[in-house]
Scaffold this active site. Sequence first.
Site, PDB file in Angstrom:
ATOM      1  N   LYS A 174       0.883  -1.181   0.000  1.00  0.00           N
ATOM      2  CA  LYS A 174       0.000   0.000   0.000  1.00  0.00           C
ATOM      3  C   LYS A 174       0.913   1.221   0.000  1.00  0.00           C
ATOM      4  CE  LYS A 174      -2.494   3.365   1.857  1.00  0.00           C
ATOM      5  NZ  LYS A 174      -1.838   4.566   1.324  1.00  0.00           N
ATOM      6  N   GLY A 227       6.326   5.556   8.120  1.00  0.00           N
ATOM      7  CA  GLY A 227       5.476   6.739   8.066  1.00  0.00           C
ATOM      8  C   GLY A 227       5.602   7.527   9.352  1.00  0.00           C
ATOM      9  N   SER A 228       4.594   8.325   9.630  1.00  0.00           N
ATOM     10  CA  SER A 228       4.667   9.204  10.802  1.00  0.00           C
ATOM     11  C   SER A 228       4.446   8.416  12.091  1.00  0.00           C
ATOM     12  CB  SER A 228       3.603  10.292  10.675  1.00  0.00           C
ATOM     13  OG  SER A 228       2.329   9.686  10.750  1.00  0.00           O
ATOM     14  N   GLY A 232       1.859   5.398  12.855  1.00  0.00           N
ATOM     15  CA  GLY A 232       2.517   4.205  13.396  1.00  0.00           C
ATOM     16  C   GLY A 232       1.876   3.761  14.691  1.00  0.00           C
ATOM     17  N   GLU A 249       8.924   2.008  11.108  1.00  0.00           N
ATOM     18  CA  GLU A 249      10.005   2.981  10.868  1.00  0.00           C
ATOM     19  C   GLU A 249       9.343   4.347  10.875  1.00  0.00           C
ATOM     20  OE1 GLU A 249      13.044   2.367  10.845  1.00  0.00           O
ATOM     21  OE2 GLU A 249      13.313   0.295  10.237  1.00  0.00           O
ATOM     22  N   CYS A 283      13.364  11.212   7.039  1.00  0.00           N
ATOM     23  CA  CYS A 283      13.181  10.827   8.446  1.00  0.00           C
ATOM     24  C   CYS A 283      14.461  11.075   9.230  1.00  0.00           C
ATOM     25  CB  CYS A 283      12.778   9.366   8.527  1.00  0.00           C
ATOM     26  SG  CYS A 283      13.898   8.290   7.624  1.00  0.00           S
ATOM     27  N   GLU A 384       8.855  16.949  14.824  1.00  0.00           N
ATOM     28  CA  GLU A 384       9.375  16.738  13.465  1.00  0.00           C
ATOM     29  C   GLU A 384       8.700  17.706  12.486  1.00  0.00           C
ATOM     30  OE1 GLU A 384       8.208  13.198  11.262  1.00  0.00           O
ATOM     31  OE2 GLU A 384      10.309  12.855  10.753  1.00  0.00           O
TER      32      GLU A 384
END
Length: 491
Positions: A174, A227-228, A232, A249, A283, A384
Amino acid sequence: MIRYDLYINGNWQKPSSGNYFESDNPYSGEVWAEIAKGNEEDVNLAVIAAKNAFEEHWEPMKPTEKGKILVRLAELIERDAVRLGEIEVKDNGKLFAEMGAQTKYLAEWYRYFGGLADKVEGAVIPIDKPGMLNYTKYEPFGVVGLITPWNSPLLLLAWKLAPALAAGNTAVIKPSEFTSASTLEFMSLVEEAGFPSGVINCVTGFGLEVGQPLVDHKDVSKIAFTGSDISGQKIYESAAKKIMPVTLELGGKSPNIVFNDADMDAAVMGVISGIFAATGQTCIAGSRLLLHEDIHDEFVTKLVSVAKEASIGDPMMETTNVGPVTTEPQFKKIIDYIDIAKKEGATCVLGGKKYNGPGSKGNRFVEPTIFTNVNNSMRIAQEEVFGPVLAIIRFKDEKEAIKIGNDILFGLAAGVWTSDIGRALRMADKLKAGTVWVNTYRAVSYMSPFGGYKRSGQGRESGQECIKEFLETKSVWISHETSTANPFIIK
Ligand code: NAD
């Protein structure tokens, strides 16, 4: 305008909703592709295809044969690297200079894990029970779900797909709704490489409509997600309901720490690469610069003088250093954080606004931005941004650098710039991050584990060990005892 369908069971098929959504070019702002808007029904079809392919084709196939198909895929990626790189740039706006090289390099993940496919060995345990043979074997989960973000779609897919297949799993991918095109183009290479139908499937669409049903599906046994931290966390919560393992991650707010004994010119370049490369949309961005107080002012002057020369504009041009922001929401988020930093009292010494200059065609550019007088409790130091915005914090000694460096919820990466080897080793020991770079920044390889401490994630990608993230361990006990033991006592 190109229209992309879903790739399920070796076929290109229309989404069951019949709907498509648009994908734009971040540089020009022009819509160039229509992407199939998948939903739960499509996810179900893809999982069924992956389950059948696992049982009928992939699991029975010899590991050496699986490895050969992965290596063939690596060769096709190399053949088409330029074309794939161009699609990445068109869809996510990062520099061709970087993406072209990245697409070529990602072949190495398929080659490396292709080589590993027939080297997954269990052990015979010298067990402490007489008359008993005990051995371990590793087995694939079955169907795994691979969910990727928009910033490096094909690379981050390779980090998951190559070890997942080498371990013997089949996959439903996805990609991000913002940058699905390169993954869909990649599916035609999957077909050409000779994977049996259904081994690799791709369902495009939105997080809640495709990602969530994939996580929740009863026949998906493992999720690997990049992803974020917010998404997550949701995926982790959903996975907990199924007691399903996940690799996560997530984001970062990495410290790049420069001591007064560092090679200043090299450190300036390292800091620039940490925050302005890829328009800060990585990231591992070194978004907190910790500067020793003795060199603070001189370093800031040098840094600003180099950063202000960065050429902003068309990501396809070799001379461009900073491209557009990939998505409209991300652009707004970066501008918001710049305002927050100003309100918090940080001093903006470079940039600090939308870039409207030459080459700013699609209206989605942010000037490379540097803030000084930041303290580590400000939001600009803790959250972030995922954009070209650097927060500079002073420190007085090693102890304080470690304290500030670790005083953060994230722990993805850290950089250290020093000419003292003892200090380098002490810092590498003390920093709570999955990757520590000394006198370099932003180096990654298929051979070396990558992942986060703390809120930056769970599990590791790349390197030999990571194949275990896609395997279950089974312990087999076989008795060759001749006498019968007391059945009421544990062996
Ligand atoms: P995101 O979390 O918004 O989306 C990532 C993917 O998850 C997308 O495909 C999205 O559709 C999907 N998704 C969203 N909600 C979901 C849900 N509930 N269930 C299942 N899937 C869902 O992240 P993004 O904005 O695309 O990417 C940027 C983030 O990724 C940043 O935080 C960045 O730090 C992080 N990132 C981490 C790494 C790493 O290796 N640690 C690498 C690159 C990017």
